[in-house]
Design a protein around this motif. Structure first.
Motif, PDB file in Angstrom:
ATOM      1  N   ALA A 166       0.432  -1.425   0.524  1.00 50.30           N
ATOM      2  CA  ALA A 166       0.198   0.120   0.179  1.00 50.30           C
ATOM      3  C   ALA A 166       0.860   1.044  -0.126  1.00 50.30           C
ATOM      4  CB  ALA A 166      -0.668  -0.240   1.279  1.00 50.30           C
ATOM      5  N   ASN A 167       0.831   2.558  -0.973  1.00 54.77           N
ATOM      6  CA  ASN A 167       1.622   3.723  -0.807  1.00 54.77           C
ATOM      7  C   ASN A 167       0.872   4.514  -1.331  1.00 54.77           C
ATOM      8  OD1 ASN A 167       3.159   5.851  -1.795  1.00 54.77           O
ATOM      9  ND2 ASN A 167       4.089   4.330  -3.365  1.00 54.77           N
ATOM     10  N   PRO A 168      -0.614   5.117  -0.479  1.00 50.81           N
ATOM     11  CA  PRO A 168      -1.634   6.359  -0.554  1.00 50.81           C
ATOM     12  C   PRO A 168      -1.379   7.705  -0.809  1.00 50.81           C
ATOM     13  CG  PRO A 168      -1.780   4.593   1.565  1.00 50.81           C
ATOM     14  CD  PRO A 168      -0.157   4.575   1.350  1.00 50.81           C
ATOM     15  N   LYS A 169      -0.466   7.728  -0.656  1.00 52.11           N
ATOM     16  CA  LYS A 169       0.447   9.137  -1.216  1.00 52.11           C
ATOM     17  C   LYS A 169       1.053   8.641  -2.692  1.00 52.11           C
ATOM     18  CE  LYS A 169       0.942  11.966   3.170  1.00 52.11           C
ATOM     19  NZ  LYS A 169      -0.080  12.779   2.634  1.00 52.11           N
ATOM     20  N   GLY A 170       0.979   7.713  -3.108  1.00 54.09           N
ATOM     21  CA  GLY A 170       1.521   7.759  -4.322  1.00 54.09           C
ATOM     22  C   GLY A 170       2.903   7.768  -4.391  1.00 54.09           C
ATOM     23  N   LEU A 171       3.938   7.884  -3.358  1.00 51.18           N
ATOM     24  CA  LEU A 171       5.677   8.148  -3.156  1.00 51.18           C
ATOM     25  C   LEU A 171       6.456   7.369  -4.298  1.00 51.18           C
ATOM     26  CD1 LEU A 171       6.397   7.318   0.759  1.00 51.18           C
ATOM     27  CD2 LEU A 171       4.665   9.641  -0.378  1.00 51.18           C
ATOM     28  N   LYS A 172       6.948   8.652  -5.343  1.00 54.14           N
ATOM     29  CA  LYS A 172       7.904   7.968  -5.792  1.00 54.14           C
ATOM     30  C   LYS A 172       9.349   8.185  -5.785  1.00 54.14           C
ATOM     31  CE  LYS A 172       5.018  10.821  -9.468  1.00 54.14           C
ATOM     32  NZ  LYS A 172       5.117  11.475 -10.758  1.00 54.14           N
ATOM     33  N   PHE A 173       9.342   6.906  -5.411  1.00 49.76           N
ATOM     34  CA  PHE A 173      11.238   6.463  -4.577  1.00 49.76           C
ATOM     35  C   PHE A 173      11.914   6.827  -5.846  1.00 49.76           C
ATOM     36  CE2 PHE A 173       8.176   4.616  -1.903  1.00 49.76           C
ATOM     37  CZ  PHE A 173       8.221   4.749  -1.306  1.00 49.76           C
ATOM     38  N   ARG A 174      12.949   6.859  -5.649  1.00 46.95           N
ATOM     39  CA  ARG A 174      14.359   6.972  -6.370  1.00 46.95           C
ATOM     40  C   ARG A 174      15.909   6.538  -5.114  1.00 46.95           C
ATOM     41  NH1 ARG A 174      16.698  12.227  -7.798  1.00 46.95           N
ATOM     42  NH2 ARG A 174      15.452  13.509  -6.888  1.00 46.95           N
ATOM     43  N   GLU A 175      16.095   5.283  -5.849  1.00 42.53           N
ATOM     44  CA  GLU A 175      17.963   4.948  -4.807  1.00 42.53           C
ATOM     45  C   GLU A 175      18.920   5.199  -5.610  1.00 42.53           C
ATOM     46  OE1 GLU A 175      17.157   0.367  -5.573  1.00 42.53           O
ATOM     47  OE2 GLU A 175      15.349   0.745  -5.312  1.00 42.53           O
ATOM     48  N   LEU A 176      19.438   6.214  -4.909  1.00 40.20           N
ATOM     49  CA  LEU A 176      20.841   6.901  -4.415  1.00 40.20           C
ATOM     50  C   LEU A 176      21.937   6.294  -3.010  1.00 40.20           C
ATOM     51  CD1 LEU A 176      19.600  10.324  -4.841  1.00 40.20           C
ATOM     52  CD2 LEU A 176      20.106   9.102  -6.523  1.00 40.20           C
ATOM     53  N   ASP A 177      23.418   5.955  -3.848  1.00 39.28           N
ATOM     54  CA  ASP A 177      24.240   6.141  -4.008  1.00 39.28           C
ATOM     55  C   ASP A 177      23.981   6.500  -1.471  1.00 39.28           C
ATOM     56  OD1 ASP A 177      27.354   4.761  -2.943  1.00 39.28           O
ATOM     57  OD2 ASP A 177      26.827   6.979  -1.731  1.00 39.28           O
ATOM     58  N   SER A 178      24.433   6.050  -0.426  1.00 37.60           N
ATOM     59  CA  SER A 178      23.569   6.644   0.999  1.00 37.60           C
ATOM     60  C   SER A 178      24.864   7.696   0.793  1.00 37.60           C
ATOM     61  CB  SER A 178      24.139   5.528   2.223  1.00 37.60           C
ATOM     62  OG  SER A 178      23.406   4.694   2.041  1.00 37.60           O
ATOM     63  N   ALA A 179      25.867   8.356   0.653  1.00 35.08           N
ATOM     64  CA  ALA A 179      26.176   9.432   0.891  1.00 35.08           C
ATOM     65  C   ALA A 179      25.797  10.285  -0.098  1.00 35.08           C
ATOM     66  CB  ALA A 179      28.350   9.330   0.564  1.00 35.08           C
ATOM     67  N   MET A 180      24.954   9.965  -0.779  1.00 36.63           N
ATOM     68  CA  MET A 180      24.491  11.317  -1.427  1.00 36.63           C
ATOM     69  C   MET A 180      23.436  11.485  -1.370  1.00 36.63           C
ATOM     70  SD  MET A 180      26.646  11.751  -4.343  1.00 36.63           S
ATOM     71  CE  MET A 180      24.974  13.168  -4.969  1.00 36.63           C
ATOM     72  N   LEU A 181      22.505  11.021  -0.898  1.00 41.52           N
ATOM     73  CA  LEU A 181      21.429  11.124   0.170  1.00 41.52           C
ATOM     74  C   LEU A 181      21.191  13.092   0.814  1.00 41.52           C
ATOM     75  CD1 LEU A 181      20.708   7.836   1.429  1.00 41.52           C
ATOM     76  CD2 LEU A 181      19.432   8.917  -0.560  1.00 41.52           C
ATOM     77  N   PRO A 182      21.836  12.863   1.766  1.00 40.29           N
ATOM     78  CA  PRO A 182      22.392  14.822   2.456  1.00 40.29           C
ATOM     79  C   PRO A 182      22.451  15.919   1.609  1.00 40.29           C
ATOM     80  CG  PRO A 182      23.919  13.357   3.525  1.00 40.29           C
ATOM     81  CD  PRO A 182      23.374  12.408   2.190  1.00 40.29           C
ATOM     82  N   ARG A 183      23.029  15.284   0.354  1.00 42.20           N
ATOM     83  CA  ARG A 183      23.415  16.511  -0.324  1.00 42.20           C
ATOM     84  C   ARG A 183      22.898  16.621  -1.705  1.00 42.20           C
ATOM     85  NH1 ARG A 183      28.708  13.582  -3.124  1.00 42.20           N
ATOM     86  NH2 ARG A 183      29.997  13.312  -0.715  1.00 42.20           N
ATOM     87  N   VAL A 184      21.296  15.853  -1.508  1.00 39.84           N
ATOM     88  CA  VAL A 184      20.011  16.185  -2.951  1.00 39.84           C
ATOM     89  C   VAL A 184      18.813  16.380  -1.450  1.00 39.84           C
ATOM     90  CG1 VAL A 184      20.626  14.940  -4.322  1.00 39.84           C
ATOM     91  CG2 VAL A 184      19.132  13.364  -2.865  1.00 39.84           C
TER      92      VAL A 184
END
Length: 263
Positions: A166-184
């Motif tokens: 179930a994904n009620p809000k229709g979230l759109k997931f993208r997967e990135l390298d963990s170290a990149m996450l704070p930068r985006v």
């Protein structure tokens, strides 16, 4: 002629030995990520010096090289990862790295610059999560626990997006390298970030996270070695130092709940 050849040959052998940990000296080379692992190891250094062990800390900004270099015997041990992450690495690379001792827990968090609560996430929100199997699952499990999505089996430490029921809000997931996450973080609606990278980026998990794992998180960070050196006296001395009262006190004072002792 044989004598003339001997000197260059010895030089070549000496050069070949450079860069790799020596098994018979007091030096112990450990690979770690910067925060909090390398900081904790700085506390450990003087404790080990008293026991005749010289700790050489090599800092990495990713989750792959510390294991690769351990397998290649470029370092003696590493300290940065959870057991589910190690299990996935061993499975994918056909390696047999092993845990030595659990040291701390870094409660995983969800962060946003655009909304102040998960309830405010817009329909079709852009959400970034880690791309490695263990932390990818960890992010999805946190969102399940927070009631944002539903997973088929939230106890499955290797859940994937295919397991979202179930994904009620229709979230759109993208997967990135963990170290990149704070930068985006400024470019997305929500980012699921490992605490070491959150701290390194100046975030305060206990204050800034919209959702965070509880203190009983099973994702303990371990000291990891190879099977051939797990019982090395230097490795065992490091394990004892990492679980000492001095380290426990440092973790509690320095990180104010963002990092928790696991011993």
């Amino acid at each position: 002629m044989n004598k003339l050849l001997a000197v260059p040959l010895l030089a070549v052998l000496a050069l070949a030995a450079c860069g790799k940990p020596a098994a018979d000296d007091s030096r112990l080379v450990v690979a770690a990520t910067a925060v909090p692992h390398a900081e904790i190891l700085q506390v450990v250094k003087p404790l080990l010096e008293k026991e005749g062990v010289s700790l050489d800390v090599r800092v990495f900004n990713d989750y792959v090289q510390p294991n690769d270099q351990l397998v290649q015997k470029q370092v003696d041990v590493n300290y940065f990862q959870t057991e589910p992450y190690l299990d996935a690495y061993n499975r994918d690379r056909k390696t047999d790295l092993v845990t030595v001792t659990g040291v701390h827990i870094e409660p995983f968090g969800a962060y946003s610059r655009r909304v102040k609560s998960l309830d405010e996430l817009p329909q079709g929100a852009d959400v970034v999560i880690p791309n490695d199997p263990s932390n990818n699952s960890r992010a999805l499990i946190l969102l399940h626990t927070a009631g944002v999505i539903e997973l088929k089996d939230p106890t499955n430490a290797l859940s994937t997006q295919r397991d979202i029921t179930a994904n009620p809000k229709g979230l759109k997931f993208r997967e990135l390298d963990s170290a990149m996450l704070p930068r985006v973080l400024d470019q997305v609606d929500l980012a699921l970030i490992n605490t070491n990278y959150a701290l390194d980026a100046g975030l305060k998990p206990t204050e800034d996270a919209l959702a965070i794992e509880s203190s009983d998180s099973p994702y303990v960070n371990f000291l990891v070695s190879r099977t051939d050196n797990r019982d090395d006296p230097r490795v065992q001395k490091l394990a004892r130092a990492l679980t000492s009262p001095e380290v426990k006190g440092f973790i509690e004072k320095q990180y104010q709940g963002a990092v928790l002792p696991a011993f």
